[in-house]
Design a protein around this motif. Structure first.
Motif, PDB file in Angstrom:
ATOM      1  N   GLN A  37      87.375  67.579   8.022  1.00  0.00           N
ATOM      2  CA  GLN A  37      86.168  67.596   8.854  1.00  0.00           C
ATOM      3  C   GLN A  37      85.926  68.986   9.453  1.00  0.00           C
ATOM      4  O   GLN A  37      84.783  69.434   9.579  1.00  0.00           O
ATOM      5  CB  GLN A  37      86.280  66.551   9.971  1.00  0.00           C
ATOM      6  N   GLU A  38      87.007  69.669   9.831  1.00  0.00           N
ATOM      7  CA  GLU A  38      86.867  71.043  10.340  1.00  0.00           C
ATOM      8  C   GLU A  38      86.314  71.961   9.262  1.00  0.00           C
ATOM      9  O   GLU A  38      85.461  72.830   9.535  1.00  0.00           O
ATOM     10  CB  GLU A  38      88.226  71.546  10.835  1.00  0.00           C
ATOM     11  N   ALA A  39      86.774  71.778   8.023  1.00  0.00           N
ATOM     12  CA  ALA A  39      86.273  72.596   6.919  1.00  0.00           C
ATOM     13  C   ALA A  39      84.801  72.294   6.655  1.00  0.00           C
ATOM     14  O   ALA A  39      84.005  73.211   6.391  1.00  0.00           O
ATOM     15  CB  ALA A  39      87.101  72.338   5.659  1.00  0.00           C
ATOM     16  N   VAL A  40      84.433  71.024   6.721  1.00  0.00           N
ATOM     17  CA  VAL A  40      83.024  70.633   6.532  1.00  0.00           C
ATOM     18  C   VAL A  40      82.151  71.330   7.564  1.00  0.00           C
ATOM     19  O   VAL A  40      81.090  71.885   7.248  1.00  0.00           O
ATOM     20  CB  VAL A  40      82.879  69.093   6.631  1.00  0.00           C
ATOM     21  N   ALA A  41      82.601  71.292   8.851  1.00  0.00           N
ATOM     22  CA  ALA A  41      81.814  71.916   9.923  1.00  0.00           C
ATOM     23  C   ALA A  41      81.730  73.436   9.747  1.00  0.00           C
ATOM     24  O   ALA A  41      80.670  74.036   9.939  1.00  0.00           O
ATOM     25  CB  ALA A  41      82.426  71.558  11.278  1.00  0.00           C
ATOM     26  N   ALA A  42      82.844  74.045   9.373  1.00  0.00           N
ATOM     27  CA  ALA A  42      82.870  75.505   9.230  1.00  0.00           C
ATOM     28  C   ALA A  42      81.995  75.979   8.083  1.00  0.00           C
ATOM     29  O   ALA A  42      81.313  77.013   8.177  1.00  0.00           O
ATOM     30  CB  ALA A  42      84.313  75.980   9.027  1.00  0.00           C
ATOM     31  N   LEU A  43      81.987  75.218   6.995  1.00  0.00           N
ATOM     32  CA  LEU A  43      81.226  75.628   5.813  1.00  0.00           C
ATOM     33  C   LEU A  43      79.789  75.121   5.811  1.00  0.00           C
ATOM     34  O   LEU A  43      78.973  75.561   5.008  1.00  0.00           O
ATOM     35  CB  LEU A  43      81.934  75.120   4.547  1.00  0.00           C
ATOM     36  N   GLY A  44      79.489  74.183   6.712  1.00  0.00           N
ATOM     37  CA  GLY A  44      78.151  73.602   6.719  1.00  0.00           C
ATOM     38  C   GLY A  44      77.891  72.728   5.505  1.00  0.00           C
ATOM     39  O   GLY A  44      76.756  72.632   5.029  1.00  0.00           O
ATOM     40  N   TYR A  45      78.938  72.084   5.021  1.00  0.00           N
ATOM     41  CA  TYR A  45      78.809  71.259   3.824  1.00  0.00           C
ATOM     42  C   TYR A  45      78.052  69.966   4.117  1.00  0.00           C
ATOM     43  O   TYR A  45      78.334  69.274   5.101  1.00  0.00           O
ATOM     44  CB  TYR A  45      80.199  70.924   3.276  1.00  0.00           C
ATOM     45  N   VAL A  46      77.088  69.644   3.272  1.00  0.00           N
ATOM     46  CA  VAL A  46      76.326  68.397   3.370  1.00  0.00           C
ATOM     47  C   VAL A  46      76.500  67.635   2.063  1.00  0.00           C
ATOM     48  O   VAL A  46      76.056  68.092   1.008  1.00  0.00           O
ATOM     49  CB  VAL A  46      74.824  68.657   3.617  1.00  0.00           C
ATOM     50  N   PRO A  47      77.169  66.465   2.095  1.00  0.00           N
ATOM     51  CA  PRO A  47      77.403  65.722   0.852  1.00  0.00           C
ATOM     52  C   PRO A  47      76.102  65.232   0.244  1.00  0.00           C
ATOM     53  O   PRO A  47      75.139  64.923   0.961  1.00  0.00           O
ATOM     54  CB  PRO A  47      78.265  64.535   1.300  1.00  0.00           C
ATOM     55  N   ASP A  48      76.056  65.164  -1.061  1.00  0.00           N
ATOM     56  CA  ASP A  48      74.919  64.580  -1.756  1.00  0.00           C
ATOM     57  C   ASP A  48      75.043  63.054  -1.677  1.00  0.00           C
ATOM     58  O   ASP A  48      76.020  62.481  -2.159  1.00  0.00           O
ATOM     59  CB  ASP A  48      74.917  65.025  -3.220  1.00  0.00           C
ATOM     60  N   ALA A  49      74.057  62.411  -1.046  1.00  0.00           N
ATOM     61  CA  ALA A  49      74.158  60.976  -0.780  1.00  0.00           C
ATOM     62  C   ALA A  49      74.273  60.164  -2.068  1.00  0.00           C
ATOM     63  O   ALA A  49      75.077  59.231  -2.162  1.00  0.00           O
ATOM     64  CB  ALA A  49      72.936  60.514   0.028  1.00  0.00           C
ATOM     65  N   ALA A  50      73.470  60.510  -3.061  1.00  0.00           N
ATOM     66  CA  ALA A  50      73.490  59.736  -4.305  1.00  0.00           C
ATOM     67  C   ALA A  50      74.823  59.886  -5.016  1.00  0.00           C
ATOM     68  O   ALA A  50      75.396  58.920  -5.522  1.00  0.00           O
ATOM     69  CB  ALA A  50      72.348  60.191  -5.207  1.00  0.00           C
ATOM     70  N   ALA A  51      75.330  61.125  -5.044  1.00  0.00           N
ATOM     71  CA  ALA A  51      76.611  61.353  -5.716  1.00  0.00           C
ATOM     72  C   ALA A  51      77.752  60.652  -4.979  1.00  0.00           C
ATOM     73  O   ALA A  51      78.639  60.067  -5.599  1.00  0.00           O
ATOM     74  CB  ALA A  51      76.886  62.855  -5.805  1.00  0.00           C
ATOM     75  N   SER A  52      77.716  60.702  -3.644  1.00  0.00           N
ATOM     76  CA  SER A  52      78.764  60.047  -2.862  1.00  0.00           C
ATOM     77  C   SER A  52      78.746  58.541  -3.084  1.00  0.00           C
ATOM     78  O   SER A  52      79.788  57.896  -3.199  1.00  0.00           O
ATOM     79  CB  SER A  52      78.578  60.348  -1.367  1.00  0.00           C
ATOM     80  N   SER A  53      77.549  57.975  -3.119  1.00  0.00           N
ATOM     81  CA  SER A  53      77.424  56.529  -3.335  1.00  0.00           C
ATOM     82  C   SER A  53      77.945  56.134  -4.711  1.00  0.00           C
ATOM     83  O   SER A  53      78.633  55.123  -4.869  1.00  0.00           O
ATOM     84  CB  SER A  53      75.958  56.108  -3.186  1.00  0.00           C
ATOM     85  N   LEU A  54      77.620  56.953  -5.699  1.00  0.00           N
ATOM     86  CA  LEU A  54      78.076  56.660  -7.061  1.00  0.00           C
ATOM     87  C   LEU A  54      79.590  56.741  -7.164  1.00  0.00           C
ATOM     88  O   LEU A  54      80.243  55.905  -7.802  1.00  0.00           O
ATOM     89  CB  LEU A  54      77.430  57.654  -8.033  1.00  0.00           C
ATOM     90  N   ALA A  55      80.178  57.718  -6.482  1.00  0.00           N
ATOM     91  CA  ALA A  55      81.626  57.910  -6.567  1.00  0.00           C
ATOM     92  C   ALA A  55      82.398  56.836  -5.815  1.00  0.00           C
ATOM     93  O   ALA A  55      83.455  56.385  -6.256  1.00  0.00           O
ATOM     94  CB  ALA A  55      81.988  59.295  -6.013  1.00  0.00           C
TER      95      ALA A  55
END
Length: 339
Positions: A37-55
């Motif tokens: 979660q710290e890495a997500v916040a630092a990098l500003g990563y936003v998951p792709d909703a469709a890809a996450s749902s599929l996975a």
């Protein structure tokens, strides 16, 4: 563009572990999840909703069905559920079905199956066997807050009920008044056709049980009807309290909103609360606290949060009992005192 591999690299984990942590599709150690979660916040990563749902096979979307968004209790449960879902990074799909059974049937049997939901929360419905069959076909966890359940039947494993013991809540409130020394207690809370929610029926039973245990009775004309609103309670309480020769020393209202109306009625007649009459409510409305009204708090915001935690726990395979009684807390305040 930042991707899941970048997050994994910064957190020092594999891409598969990062994906599990972000989609909730598998176990991840809390310390590892925190680094991700710290890495997500630092990098500003936003998951792709469709890809996450599929996975993951999940939509990260929870449905909530309510009879109303305007009444305080339902809005409070919704507030708690929405807050918990935001903390868990889930979306909320809200269905306000009102009191129209055709509209409710359309939601439960038509709209819900067409939506991709991970789980469902319903508020204060008496679910019929037909509706339970429809919910079973969703193949998703269902958490019910309040309402009536089919009697004499084992609940399915995908179903959890979070309930309040309404009879016990009324016994607690009545017991508080009796312990203070009240023997002439009026009751505002009878609903003639209490078929759907059974709140009035159960709270009336609790009130009468508490009186009987103390060897007390209440006159029939002190058992007042109720519609759970402040305005109606105001007018009924004024009529009840107007006669100084035949006035109860305390009034128990089965909702805090009615207790507020009763408090205003007493004050409009020049009566002092609690010196001339004590006023007791039920539910835990925030305005009751502001006005100093004694109550039995059923913490509906916490019920909403708890329902979401149970639904998400069921998705992760966390075992739990089919029926859970939510806690009640007596809150004595300035509106009740010895007669």
């Amino acid at each position: 563009m930042v991707g899941i591999k970048d997050v994994a690299r910064m957190a020092g984990v594999s891409a598969a572990t990062a994906s599990r942590a972000l989609t909730g599709s598998g176990p991840v150690a809390p310390s590892t999840r925190a680094r991700i979660q710290e890495a997500v916040a630092a990098l500003g990563y936003v998951p792709d909703a469709a890809a996450s749902s599929l996975a993951s096979g999940r939509t990260r979307n929870i449905g909530l069905v309510t009879p109303s968004v305007h009444r305080w209790f339902f809005a409070a449960v919704l507030e708690g559920a929405a807050d918990e879902l935001v903390r868990r990074r889930y979306d909320l799909t809200l269905y306000d079905v009102g009191q129209d059974h055709d509209r409710r049937s359309a939601v439960l049997t038509d709209l819900l199956p067409r939506r991709r939901l991970d789980a469902l929360v319903t508020l204060s419905f008496r679910l019929s066997p037909f509706e339970l069959d429809g919910l079973a076909r969703l193949g998703r966890p269902v958490v019910v807050v309040g309402g009536r359940l089919p009697s004499g039947e084992a609940l399915p494993e995908w179903f959890t009920a979070v309930q309040v013991d309404d009879a016990r809540a009324a016994r607690m409130a009545t017991g508080h008044l009796i312990e203070l020394g009240h023997r002439q207690i009026a009751y505002m809370g009878r609903v003639a056709d209490d078929i759907e929610f059974q709140v009035s029926t159960e709270r009336t039973r609790g009130f009468l049980d508490a009186l009987a245990a103390a060897g007390l009775r209440t006159p029939a004309d002190w058992m007042l009807p109720a519609d759970f609103t402040m305005g109606d309670a105001y007018h009924r309480a004024r009529a009840l309290l107007a006669d100084p020769e035949r006035r109860p020393t305390a009034v128990l209202c089965i909702s805090d909103e009615m207790a507020m109306g009763t408090l205003l009625a007493a004050q409009s007649l020049g009566l002092r609360v609690p010196e001339d009459v004590s006023v007791m409510g039920l539910d835990g409305h925030p305005d009751a606290a502001r006005l100093g009204i004694s109550t039995v708090d059923q913490t509906p915001v916490d019920q909403g949060r708890r329902a979401v935690r149970l639904a998400l726990g069921a998705l992760d395979g966390t075992p739990h009992p089919p029926r859970i009684l939510h806690h009640l807390a007596l809150q004595p305040r300035a509106s009740t005192a010895p007669p």
